[in-house]
Design a protein around this motif. Structure first.
Motif, PDB file in Angstrom:
ATOM      1  N   SER A 133      17.026  47.888  18.849  1.00  0.00           N
ATOM      2  CA  SER A 133      15.668  47.745  19.374  1.00  0.00           C
ATOM      3  C   SER A 133      15.495  46.484  20.184  1.00  0.00           C
ATOM      4  O   SER A 133      14.497  46.310  20.864  1.00  0.00           O
ATOM      5  N   LEU A 193      17.140  53.494  32.712  1.00  0.00           N
ATOM      6  CA  LEU A 193      16.872  52.831  31.440  1.00  0.00           C
ATOM      7  C   LEU A 193      16.396  53.801  30.377  1.00  0.00           C
ATOM      8  O   LEU A 193      16.693  53.634  29.188  1.00  0.00           O
ATOM      9  N   THR A 194      15.655  54.805  30.784  1.00  0.00           N
ATOM     10  CA  THR A 194      15.218  55.824  29.824  1.00  0.00           C
ATOM     11  C   THR A 194      16.418  56.490  29.167  1.00  0.00           C
ATOM     12  O   THR A 194      16.449  56.721  27.958  1.00  0.00           O
ATOM     13  N   THR A 243      20.827  54.222  22.249  1.00  0.00           N
ATOM     14  CA  THR A 243      21.111  53.056  21.424  1.00  0.00           C
ATOM     15  C   THR A 243      20.058  52.905  20.350  1.00  0.00           C
ATOM     16  O   THR A 243      18.889  53.206  20.558  1.00  0.00           O
ATOM     17  N   THR A 298      18.363  53.661  26.940  1.00  0.00           N
ATOM     18  CA  THR A 298      17.699  53.281  25.699  1.00  0.00           C
ATOM     19  C   THR A 298      17.649  54.419  24.700  1.00  0.00           C
ATOM     20  O   THR A 298      17.552  54.197  23.497  1.00  0.00           O
ATOM     21  N   SER A 299      17.753  55.648  25.185  1.00  0.00           N
ATOM     22  CA  SER A 299      17.746  56.790  24.260  1.00  0.00           C
ATOM     23  C   SER A 299      19.065  56.932  23.526  1.00  0.00           C
ATOM     24  O   SER A 299      19.164  57.663  22.551  1.00  0.00           O
ATOM     25  N   ASP A 345      15.784  44.027  23.187  1.00  0.00           N
ATOM     26  CA  ASP A 345      15.990  44.126  24.637  1.00  0.00           C
ATOM     27  C   ASP A 345      17.044  43.118  25.039  1.00  0.00           C
ATOM     28  O   ASP A 345      16.808  41.916  24.991  1.00  0.00           O
TER      29      ASP A 345
END
Length: 588
Positions: A97, A87-88, A94, A91-92, A99
């Motif tokens: 914000s 996930l780290t 995209t 999410t980096s 979820d």
């Protein structure tokens, strides 16, 4: 594991260019058990190395799941890897914000269901064999066929060359013997089960046209695996139906036509029978006995009725249970207490309350299919041939196999009773001499292939290569098959050559371990009878019969003044087979 074998063979080809997968990336989480030592996650590690060799890049660090990790086993490790690595990375990349996992929208169902006007009642005990539904259920059952399963012709003869990559309908089985082989007062119920099998009357892709010219002599090989597709009990189906919304309960016995919307379908959904009733689908196809996974709880959350006083709170609770941050809560509620789908639907009553969005189409979308279970075959085909029991009568195209099945049952910390689906399904089978096709069975090769079968010469009844079998608990099942096969081969050779049986007990050695000699010494009378004729040498380890526990690894180490392994493996070039728990196997 069957479905990846061809892919792995392709990846290992030396002719593949080193830049074949260049420009692509992979994320990999491996499953294993550290009790296996150097073999921990070996398959996943090898795959990662090969992908790197072919030019593919790592999207993130490879993850490793240990079945013995506290608070959830591999699920706990998966949570950590997902949060800290996958996930780290995701999410980096995209800028959104929001979820995406918090969405309140239910996924659109890939199923279109047409419901008949009138309920139907089965006229036969095995409802799947009703003329209206049999073809649909046979097609559905065939989907569960293992890739490496043997193919049989209409006379139940095994084909030596099966059609490439085709699936076959299961053999139909009847339980003819079902005996408890542990003491009546013992904590574990273990069963010796004999199953008589015959070919399906209706053939699909992968079955023979009846030509018997290209078949193996034996119906299966010692050490093979029986793959059995279990069914849910009527009581369990009734209980599950009782916790569904009234709109679904009312059509439980109406005929259904289930069509797949191909544009919305993917491999995460089951291909249910196209014609059935909901009751029959729940009994024969849907794994309502299984423990829902976290994504299942999140999927259920959107169907909670907000018209119910508890609806909003229960929706929030289901979402919390599905979060990786609450893995301990999921482990306590689902894993440790063995809560099934019916248990969850009962606890979250807003799923069946007025206003619930749970429809028949949604139910078909989220329920998992029943998966077949594997059992090591505990019998030997050559022994059946020697005994003349391959078929009970000349006009019967059938054969038998035997299983050693430990019934999974117990009580959780909060006093909830649980049981295993397939072991309980088999244990309640009532033996009969009349053929009643209650079981769906495939047979496929096991990992104990290449059994040494060669006799020294025509004037001997001894083997060229001795075997040493180590089995603990029900791990003795494949060992029994291997040893009975060798014993039958020796008897057949002696009879053919007219030589007397003068066996060497060290040709066939069994090291067997269990807890108590009087409680769970499986097949003890059989082993003692074979010992008297020097047909097998049995070394035992009963861990609870004395203060200091004795296990099979100690027996292996101490036997023959500590020289058993050296003599068997190094001096005689013998074969070694081990079956049982991973800790025992590694220690042995």
């Amino acid at each position: 594991c069957d479905s990846i074998r061809d892919t792995w063979k392709t990846l290992l080809q030396k002719s593949l260019p080193k830049n074949l997968l260049q420009g692509k990336q992979f994320a990999l989480f491996c499953l294993g058990d550290r009790a296996y030592g150097p073999q921990f996650c070996a398959g996943g590690r090898k795959l990662a190395v090969r992908l790197l060799q072919l030019g593919m890049g790592r999207y993130c660090d490879v993850g490793y799941g240990d079945d013995n990790t506290p608070n959830g086993g591999v699920f706990r490790d998966l949570d950590d890897w997902t949060e800290q690595h996958l996930l780290t990375k995701l999410t980096s990349k995209t800028d959104d914000s929001e979820d995406v996992t918090t969405t309140e929208m239910a996924e659109e169902s890939p199923f279109e269901v047409t419901i008949g006007d009138e309920p139907v009642v089965s006229l036969v005990k095995d409802a799947w064999r009703e003329d209206l539904y049999e073809a649909s259920f046979r097609d559905y059952f065939t989907q569960s066929c293992p890739v490496t399963a043997y193919h049989y012709d209409s006379h139940t003869s095994r084909l030596s060359e099966a059609p490439f990559k085709t699936k076959t309908t299961p053999l139909l089985g009847t339980v003819v013997d079902n005996q408890r082989i542990t003491a009546a007062d013992w904590e574990q119920d273990t069963r010796h089960i004999e199953i008589r099998l015959e070919s399906s009357s209706t053939k699909t892709n992968g079955t023979s046209n009846g030509d018997n010219t290209n078949t193996e002599t034996l119906s299966y090989c010692a050490g093979d695996i029986a793959t059995i597709l279990p069914f849910n009990s009527d009581d369990e189906v009734t209980r599950f139906l009782s916790v569904l919304p009234d709109s679904i309960q009312q059509v439980a016995d109406h005929p259904l036509s289930i069509q797949i919307i191909e544009s919305k379908w993917n491999n995460s959904f089951a291909r249910w029978p196209s014609n059935c009733t909901l009751r029959y689908l729940l009994k024969y196809c849907a794994d309502i006995h299984s423990l829902p996974e976290r994504e299942d709880l999140r999927a259920l959350a959107v169907y909670c009725s907000l018209e119910s006083e508890e609806g909003a709170g229960q929706r929030s609770k289901l979402k919390s249970l599905s979060e990786t941050s609450d893995a301990a809560l999921f482990a306590d509620y689902i894993l440790r207490e063995k809560r099934s789908w019916a248990d969850v639907l009962y606890d979250f009553a807003s799923l069946q309350a007025p206003g619930s969005k749970l429809t028949l189409e949604a139910l078909l979308q989220i329920l998992p299919p029943i998966r077949p279970r594997d059992f090591s075959i505990a019998s030997a085909p050559s022994k059946a041939l020697l005994d003349g029991s391959t078929t009970p009568k000349d006009d019967d195209d059938s054969f038998s196999l035997e299983l050693c099945v430990a019934v999974v049952e117990g009580t959780t910390r909060l006093g909830r009773n649980y049981h295993g689906l397939c072991s309980e399904f088999l244990s309640r089978m009532v033996p009969t001499k009349d053929f009643k096709p209650l079981l769906q069975v495939w047979i496929r090769p096991g990992t104990f292939g290449r059994l040494p079968r060669e006799i020294v010469d025509d004037h001997s009844s001894n083997f060229s290569i001795p075997v040493l079998c180590v089995g603990a608990g029900t791990g003795v099942a494949p060992m029994r098959g291997l040893l009975l096969e060798r014993d039958a081969i020796r008897s057949i050779a002696a009879s053919k050559n007219g030589t007397p049986l003068t066996p060497d007990e060290n040709d066939n050695i069994l090291v067997f371990g269990c807890r108590k000699q009087k409680s769970d010494y499986y097949y003890k009378d059989e082993w003692r009878a074979m010992e008297q004729g020097n047909r097998v040498r049995v070394l035992t380890a009963f861990s609870r019969d004395q203060v200091a526990k004795i296990y099979v690894q100690k027996v292996l180490k101490d036997s023959d003044d500590g020289k058993l392994i050296v003599k068997h493996l190094l001096e005689k070039n013998g074969a070694l087979y081990i079956a049982g728990g991973p800790r025992m196997a590694r220690a042995a």
